[in-house]
Design a protein around this motif. Sequence first.
Motif, PDB file in Angstrom:
ATOM      1  N   LEU A  17     -22.100 -47.394  40.334  1.00 28.07           N
ATOM      2  CA  LEU A  17     -20.716 -47.490  39.855  1.00 28.07           C
ATOM      3  C   LEU A  17     -20.221 -46.136  39.321  1.00 28.07           C
ATOM      4  CD1 LEU A  17     -20.867 -50.951  38.040  1.00 28.07           C
ATOM      5  CD2 LEU A  17     -19.815 -50.443  40.262  1.00 28.07           C
ATOM      6  N   ILE A  18     -21.066 -45.434  38.603  1.00 30.35           N
ATOM      7  CA  ILE A  18     -20.694 -44.114  38.078  1.00 30.35           C
ATOM      8  C   ILE A  18     -20.534 -43.115  39.220  1.00 30.35           C
ATOM      9  CG2 ILE A  18     -21.515 -42.142  36.711  1.00 30.35           C
ATOM     10  CD1 ILE A  18     -22.750 -44.253  34.782  1.00 30.35           C
ATOM     11  N   TYR A  19     -21.474 -43.130  40.160  1.00 28.86           N
ATOM     12  CA  TYR A  19     -21.384 -42.221  41.312  1.00 28.86           C
ATOM     13  C   TYR A  19     -20.091 -42.463  42.090  1.00 28.86           C
ATOM     14  CZ  TYR A  19     -22.359 -39.958  45.745  1.00 28.86           C
ATOM     15  OH  TYR A  19     -22.262 -39.176  46.869  1.00 28.86           O
ATOM     16  N   ALA A  20     -19.736 -43.722  42.323  1.00 28.63           N
ATOM     17  CA  ALA A  20     -18.499 -44.050  43.058  1.00 28.63           C
ATOM     18  C   ALA A  20     -17.280 -43.473  42.342  1.00 28.63           C
ATOM     19  CB  ALA A  20     -18.367 -45.562  43.226  1.00 28.63           C
ATOM     20  N   PRO A 142      -8.761 -45.494  46.551  1.00 26.85           N
ATOM     21  CA  PRO A 142      -8.905 -46.243  45.302  1.00 26.85           C
ATOM     22  C   PRO A 142     -10.383 -46.543  45.003  1.00 26.85           C
ATOM     23  CG  PRO A 142      -8.002 -47.649  47.024  1.00 26.85           C
ATOM     24  CD  PRO A 142      -8.086 -46.263  47.588  1.00 26.85           C
ATOM     25  N   TYR A 143     -10.646 -46.958  43.765  1.00 19.60           N
ATOM     26  CA  TYR A 143     -12.033 -47.148  43.331  1.00 19.60           C
ATOM     27  C   TYR A 143     -12.826 -48.091  44.243  1.00 19.60           C
ATOM     28  CZ  TYR A 143     -16.176 -47.957  40.597  1.00 19.60           C
ATOM     29  OH  TYR A 143     -17.474 -48.060  40.211  1.00 19.60           O
ATOM     30  N   VAL A 144     -12.220 -49.180  44.677  1.00 20.51           N
ATOM     31  CA  VAL A 144     -12.943 -50.127  45.551  1.00 20.51           C
ATOM     32  C   VAL A 144     -13.374 -49.436  46.833  1.00 20.51           C
ATOM     33  CG1 VAL A 144     -12.727 -52.264  46.877  1.00 20.51           C
ATOM     34  CG2 VAL A 144     -11.817 -52.157  44.561  1.00 20.51           C
ATOM     35  N   ALA A 145     -12.497 -48.602  47.395  1.00 16.78           N
ATOM     36  CA  ALA A 145     -12.856 -47.855  48.607  1.00 16.78           C
ATOM     37  C   ALA A 145     -13.963 -46.850  48.318  1.00 16.78           C
ATOM     38  CB  ALA A 145     -11.627 -47.156  49.170  1.00 16.78           C
ATOM     39  N   LYS A 146     -13.881 -46.192  47.165  1.00 13.91           N
ATOM     40  CA  LYS A 146     -14.935 -45.254  46.777  1.00 13.91           C
ATOM     41  C   LYS A 146     -16.284 -45.966  46.691  1.00 13.91           C
ATOM     42  CE  LYS A 146     -11.950 -42.354  43.891  1.00 13.91           C
ATOM     43  NZ  LYS A 146     -11.777 -41.796  42.551  1.00 13.91           N
ATOM     44  N   PHE A 151     -21.861 -46.554  50.481  1.00 14.04           N
ATOM     45  CA  PHE A 151     -22.772 -47.106  51.486  1.00 14.04           C
ATOM     46  C   PHE A 151     -22.372 -46.765  52.922  1.00 14.04           C
ATOM     47  CE2 PHE A 151     -22.758 -49.739  47.676  1.00 14.04           C
ATOM     48  CZ  PHE A 151     -24.094 -49.633  47.310  1.00 14.04           C
ATOM     49  N   CYS A 152     -21.071 -46.550  53.173  1.00 17.22           N
ATOM     50  CA  CYS A 152     -20.611 -46.216  54.521  1.00 17.22           C
ATOM     51  C   CYS A 152     -19.311 -45.426  54.412  1.00 17.22           C
ATOM     52  CB  CYS A 152     -20.399 -47.492  55.334  1.00 17.22           C
ATOM     53  SG  CYS A 152     -19.981 -47.164  57.052  1.00 17.22           S
ATOM     54  N   SER A 153     -19.304 -44.196  54.890  1.00 13.53           N
ATOM     55  CA  SER A 153     -18.135 -43.332  54.747  1.00 13.53           C
ATOM     56  C   SER A 153     -16.996 -43.752  55.673  1.00 13.53           C
ATOM     57  CB  SER A 153     -18.508 -41.878  55.040  1.00 13.53           C
ATOM     58  OG  SER A 153     -18.695 -41.690  56.422  1.00 13.53           O
ATOM     59  N   MET A 154     -15.771 -43.401  55.277  1.00 18.37           N
ATOM     60  CA  MET A 154     -14.604 -43.660  56.124  1.00 18.37           C
ATOM     61  C   MET A 154     -14.775 -42.954  57.462  1.00 18.37           C
ATOM     62  SD  MET A 154     -12.228 -45.657  55.058  1.00 18.37           S
ATOM     63  CE  MET A 154     -10.693 -45.169  55.817  1.00 18.37           C
ATOM     64  N   ASP A 155     -15.350 -41.759  57.416  1.00 17.29           N
ATOM     65  CA  ASP A 155     -15.546 -41.006  58.648  1.00 17.29           C
ATOM     66  C   ASP A 155     -16.418 -41.787  59.637  1.00 17.29           C
ATOM     67  OD1 ASP A 155     -14.948 -38.208  59.783  1.00 17.29           O
ATOM     68  OD2 ASP A 155     -17.071 -38.536  60.233  1.00 17.29           O
TER      69      ASP A 155
END
Length: 175
Positions: A17-20, A142-146, A151-155
């Motif tokens: 959670l902190i890393y995100a 946003p945080y949820v996306a972060k 676990f899986c990047s947008m890229d």
Amino acid sequence: MFKTILLIVVAVIVAILIYAATRPDSFSVERSITIKAPPEKVYALINDFHSWPTWSPWEKLDPTMTRHYSGAAQGDGTVYEWIGNSKVGSGRMEITSSVPASKIVIKLDFLKPFEAHNTAEFTLQPAGDSTTVTWRMYGPNPYVAKLMQVFCSMDKMVGKDFATGLTNLKAQAEK
């Protein structure tokens, strides 16, 4: 023993959670391809949403998807709305800027399965008898996306679809 395991699990969750929370507040995904066709021909395939079923990677994921076109026939003010299965969701695209044979900017609003409001850009660069096309999508993170991107990047999630779409666009433009 159980207490130790529980503490470790809680510590790992808190660390995630902190890393995100430290991830960037915006994202960008980009892919490019060189197409052996003039910019005008490639531009026409992108600037008219009626042409997208011939090359868009998402059009074939739901053969029963409903589409609604409104606004201008092409270019600035053209609107495309869709409702599909869980693979394509539902949303709306509107061309907000269209510079002939050069650049197209699209306001992209996803409604389902997740709400998101992004921008897509297509830039076309002449290169001799070819055109280099760059497809870029960017927007807020946003945080949820972060948290998901830990676990899986947008890229990784979108990049392969952009590559497929550009390959399909190349095939259409080179006909």
